[in-house]
Each structure stands twice: as C-alpha cells, then as structure tokens.
Design an enzyme around this catalytic site. Sequence first.
Site, mmCIF file in Angstrom:
data_model
loop_
_atom_site.group_PDB
_atom_site.id
_atom_site.type_symbol
_atom_site.label_atom_id
_atom_site.label_comp_id
_atom_site.label_asym_id
_atom_site.label_seq_id
_atom_site.Cartn_x
_atom_site.Cartn_y
_atom_site.Cartn_z
ATOM 1 N N GLY A 193 0.793 -1.219 0.000
ATOM 2 C CA GLY A 193 0.000 0.000 0.000
ATOM 3 C C GLY A 193 0.827 1.270 0.000
ATOM 4 C CB CYS A 200 -25.665 -10.449 -17.516
ATOM 5 S SG CYS A 200 -25.041 -10.249 -19.195
ATOM 6 C CB CYS A 219 -24.220 -14.463 -19.888
ATOM 7 S SG CYS A 219 -23.686 -13.573 -18.419
ATOM 8 C CB CYS A 261 -20.983 -9.304 -18.015
ATOM 9 S SG CYS A 261 -22.019 -10.573 -17.319
ATOM 10 C CB CYS A 274 -20.414 -11.706 -20.886
ATOM 11 S SG CYS A 274 -22.178 -11.525 -21.167
#
Lengths: 256, 285
Positions: free
Chosen positions: B29, B237, B240, B262, B268
Amino acid sequence: MTPLLQVKNVAKMYGARIGCTDVSFDLYPGEVMGIVGESGSGKSTLLNSLAGHLTPDRGEVIFDTRADGPVDTVTMSEPQRRMLSRTDWAFVHQHARDGLRMSVSAGGNIGERLMAVGDRHYGSIRERAADWLGRVEIADSRIDDRPSAFSGGMQQRLQIARNLVTGPRLVFMDEPTGGLDVSVQARLLDLLRGLVREMGLSAIIVTHDLAVVRLLADRLMVMKDGHVVESGLTDQVLDDPQHGYTQLLVSSVLQV
Amino acid sequence: MSDYNFAYLDEQTKRMIRRAILKGLAVPGYQVPFASREMPMPYGWGTGGVQVSAATLTPEDTLKVIDQGADDTTNAVSIRKFFERTAGVATTEETAKASVIQTRHRIPEAELSEDQILVYQVPIPEPLRFLEPRETETRKMHALQEYGLMHVKLYEDISQHGAIATAYAYPVKVEGRYVMDPSPIPKFDNPKMEMAAIQLFGAGREQRIYAVPPYTKVVSLDFEDYPFEASKADHPCDLCGAEDSYLDEVILDDAGNRMFVCSDTDYCRSRREAGHSGRLGEEAA
C-alpha cells in the site's frame, strides 16, 4: 499545583533578526494569558513557537500531558506533538479560512477532529457536531452548509467549535476577533468567555486589542521588539502601567 | 534499426521499475516513487500500467489487457497490440489463460490464481489528494497514519446523499497500515482485492508504483453505522443471465430501452458458450 504550560527562555530568531527572545512564564489550569503588543512585536512568532508551528531556537515549552506528566514539546517526537495538537491543544486562527476546510460542510469541519482521534460512528459524530453548533450559536439547519456560505462571525464561531469539540485543555488564539465588526466581536467575546469558564480551559490569547484582554485574560504580557517589557495581572497592567511602552499603548486607546 | 528491446523499455529502466515493484510489495500500500518514462501514448492512457507490465513480462508470459472489463475497447486493443509488437508475447482474452493481466478500472470476474499478476492503471494514486493538496502534508499523514481526513470525505457523502455515495476508487486500508486508492475500480470489486494473485499499481504521470501482495488484508473504510456495501446494478446480465457480475448499462434506442450486460466481456462470453442465456441472449446470438 503543576503548571499546565511552563515556558522557559524561549527564543526564535529569523536569521540575525529577533523574532522573540527570553520569554518565560507559567500558565496554570483554567488561566487565561493575554499577549499584547504592536504589529511586529513578536506576539505571533511567540504563539506559533509555543503551539509547535515554529521550532524555537532556544528554550523549553513544557506541557503537562495527561499520560506522562510534564514533557518538553520542543524535543518530543513529531507524531506526539501532532497528536497533542489534535487532542489537548487547539489553535484558533485570526482568519477563519486558515483554520477551516472551506470545501467541507460545517458538520464535517467539526467532526474532523473526532474522526482524527478514531471516532467511527456517523450518528454520534453528527450528534456532537450539532451539539457544538448549538453551543456556538449557529442554527442546526446550517450543519450541511459549507463555511463559505457563512458570515465572517459565523466562520469564526465554527472554527472555535471545530477546535473545542475534542475537549482540549489549552487553546492558542491568534487575534480571534480580528476583522470582525464591534457588535459581532462583543458576542464572540461573550461566547469565548462563557466557554472558557464552563470548560475550565487554559488559553493564550494574542491580540492588539486591549478590550479583548481586559474581558478575557487573567494575566497579561506586553511585548515590544521581541521582548516582554511588562507582565502582571491584567487589571494591574492596564490600570497602572509601569513601562513607557505600556503607558503609550494604554493611552492610545480611544475613549468613546 | 527495426527491433525494440524486449517489451519496449531498456533493461536499466526495467531494473529500476522492478526495484520499485519489489519495494512496493515489501511495504503493501505504500506509494513508491519511480522515474516514470515517456511512453508512446498520452498520460491518462495507462502509461504507468504499461511500464509496470513491461518490467513484469517475460517472453513466456501470456498477456491479457482489459479496459472497463472489456477486451475489445480502444485502450485495451492498442496496449495489447503494443506488447504484441514490442515484446512478441502471446496474448489472450481468456482470464484463466493469462499470466499477466493489465487492467483499467476493473478486476476480472473469474477468480485469479497464484501464478497470475494483475497490473492496474492508476490516474491519481494519492487517496487524500482531493482533501489535502500538499504532497509534503499527505506524505506526512501516511507516515504518521493520520487518516481521519479520509473519513471526513465519507462523512460528507452521507450528510449530502444519505449513504456513502463514493462508487469507485473507494479508499481501502491495506494490512492495517496504509490507506490506498485502489484505482477507479467500482467498489463492487473492492472485496475481491484479497486475492491469490499479485496486484501491482502503476501511475505514470504521478510517478508512483504500489502493490498488494497475495492474500493481503484489504479493508474498505466505512462507519460503524454505515458499513461498506459492494453495490451493483440490481439486474441479471441481459446476455448471459449472470446475477453475480458487475454490469454496464447500455442504452439501446431513443424509446428508453436499455440493457444491462456484464462489463467483463470474457466472463459473459464464456458463460454464453456454456449455455447460459439472459433476457436478450437469443436475439444477440
């Protein structure tokens, strides 16, 4: 009783020029110390040296911390000093804009110190912010307004609330009433006097306005050219000035 | 003089970037400054990510590049072509087959494994920047762990919108120490950052590299009474039928028709190939 703040021979130089020098005093809990003098006399330099914004070239500034007792704040580590300035210390700037975050709402401004010391409950932060707005006489409905929408007097009161929310023990004030008109000044002084008495705060107030110290300060130091020329009880210094400069200062005030 | 050095950058530059990456991995970080180079693309197009990818790639690697989850958008296509030409590495659109994935603004839906590296493009690496403009001050705040200001931003969100309205670039605390900007990924992706793959972040213009090692604790900041929520559009979605993926909203015509798909095109496509279908799945096929 241990003094809250002991200042010993503090000096700050700007190259060869003197900022302030040979300043020593003790400040006891609940006491308000006024520092007066003309522009350039070293008042603000002294205040900034005491509050850790400037590093003094000589001397000690010993603060009676809650955890470890008296500690020299000049030599303490920076994280400790910054922690102190978020918790036990407060600094009220002359210009509220220097002490506030202008792009953050009033509530956020007050809450910042609480969040800085680890408060993570939105509801309680907001509640305390609202409480403090009330104590400095700002309407609750303004809690989500930005300080830029506030008048000068309100900004100054918001700055005071933001500083006092963590219950500090020592407040540094640099010309807290500067730039405000007299009636707003009077209300602000009244408010400050109430808060100082109610919370048992110690304060160091720098000002060139003798009326401010007459109202607020227990003791007074008069500075000229970086030196303390006279000190004593406020009424004593103002009513019976001994030093030539103090006499000039007192007689310069217009009587209405 | 037609050939580039492998992956465009010279070996000394890659060495310098690798040192920054290793330091970043050692201090999760923490933003490591590095001497960012001019790349043959404008700032804001992923110059940081490209430099990190260039320093990470080996000739055996397989590269995948996504932009907002999609493999076929301008940014993704041009960066993929760039490395095909300058490094000659194999490229793929399938998440599972890639060993290095450079991404802009998304984490792939498929779970990543230990032998994969995810490289993020970062526009502004400093999470405190919009609250504290001074770099000297933000560095000090990181050094002393003074992160109260980050919560002021979340406070402002709640006071103005009634909820934490920050939906992307949602600040996280890494391994209990540094507060980090996860780059502008949707906050839906934040919980995925505790993953098996190595995550590297490159900011070219700002000249910073930071990293999250595998299985590192990544906590999204929040309030006790307003906990973090990984939000997404409340739809399946339309192609899909997936209910667990992050969706893009696509406007279809001027009559107000729209579809949700998606944002991860590979996810997808692989679902549709496996026989799943959504509301508009048949028409599209």
